[in-house]
Design a protein around this motif. Structure first.
Motif, PDB file in Angstrom:
ATOM      1  N   THR A 137      -2.570   0.411  -4.331  1.00  0.00           N
ATOM      2  CA  THR A 137      -1.697  -0.764  -4.343  1.00  0.00           C
ATOM      3  C   THR A 137      -0.600  -0.627  -5.389  1.00  0.00           C
ATOM      4  N   LEU A 145      -5.993   4.377   0.083  1.00  0.00           N
ATOM      5  CA  LEU A 145      -4.620   4.059  -0.291  1.00  0.00           C
ATOM      6  C   LEU A 145      -4.633   3.373  -1.650  1.00  0.00           C
ATOM      7  N   TYR A 175       0.821  -1.211   0.000  1.00  0.00           N
ATOM      8  CA  TYR A 175       0.000   0.000   0.000  1.00  0.00           C
ATOM      9  C   TYR A 175       0.857   1.264   0.000  1.00  0.00           C
ATOM     10  N   SER A 190       2.283  -3.578   4.007  1.00  0.00           N
ATOM     11  CA  SER A 190       1.645  -4.643   3.241  1.00  0.00           C
ATOM     12  C   SER A 190       0.547  -5.261   4.099  1.00  0.00           C
ATOM     13  N   GLN A 208      -7.467  -1.682   2.167  1.00  0.00           N
ATOM     14  CA  GLN A 208      -7.322  -0.416   2.885  1.00  0.00           C
ATOM     15  C   GLN A 208      -7.866   0.721   2.033  1.00  0.00           C
TER      16      GLN A 208
END
Length: 181
Positions: free
Chosen positions: A144, A142, A117, A134, A139
């Motif tokens: 990836t 945020l 993230y 990670s 989440q």
């Protein structure tokens, strides 16, 4: 152990192992605690070892999770192997003295590979900056990935259509590329 419940010459019941508890979901490389109930007699120095099946529940190529030297019920602490994922994993425990294998835990275990993230200030789904952490848990707020070239403007991100504005809108390193003036 009390011998009063058995007649002379009567055999003791064979030892058994039952894996107890509810497992998962897990990320690969997570810690895991595997409680088990051992009945019967186990010899001094006995080692209970926990194993993980493959993603289809087969123990033909089982993976070591952890072990514990004991003669009684307890909990084995271990680690889910790094880099694996799937939805059909199972766990079983095997003793060393005597050699007894438990049935599997009775239900499928989900294991996922964690996402990295990054900060996504403009909430366009594209992040920037250093890796924050990670996690297998999604989440919000945020990203990836760390591919946003301007994380303060949600109209600038990889793959967006380039417009004539003297800015690299699609983060490919070119300003107003492929546009006719």
């Amino acid at each position: 152990t009390s011998f009063s419940s058995f007649a002379v010459g009567e055999a003791f019941p064979p030892p058994t192992i039952d894996v107890t508890g509810t497992f998962g979901p897990f990320c690969s490389d997570d810690a895991i605690s595997i409680p088990f109930i051992a009945t019967g007699t186990y010899n001094t120095g006995n080692i209970f070892t926990a194993y993980l099946s493959d993603e289809f529940g087969s123990f033909a190529n089982q993976t070591y999770l952890g072990e514990l030297e004991t003669e009684t019920s307890n909990t084995i602490n271990g680690t889910i192997p790094n880099g694996i994922s799937g939805t059909g994993y199972r766990i079983r425990v095997i003793s060393s003295d005597p050699v007894i294998a438990s049935a599997d835990n009775g239900s499928d275990i989900i294991i996922s590979i964690p996402f990295d993230y990054y900060t996504d200030n403009d909430e366009d789904g594209y992040g920037a900056g250093p890796l924050l952490f990670s996690s297998c848990v999604v989440q919000g707020g945020l990203a990836t990935n760390a591919t946003d070239c301007d994380d303060n403007d949600n109209s600038i991100y990889p793959g967006v259509a380039e417009i004539c504005n003297n800015i690299d809108d699609n983060c490919n390193g070119l300003t107003d590329d492929d546009l006719l003036y």
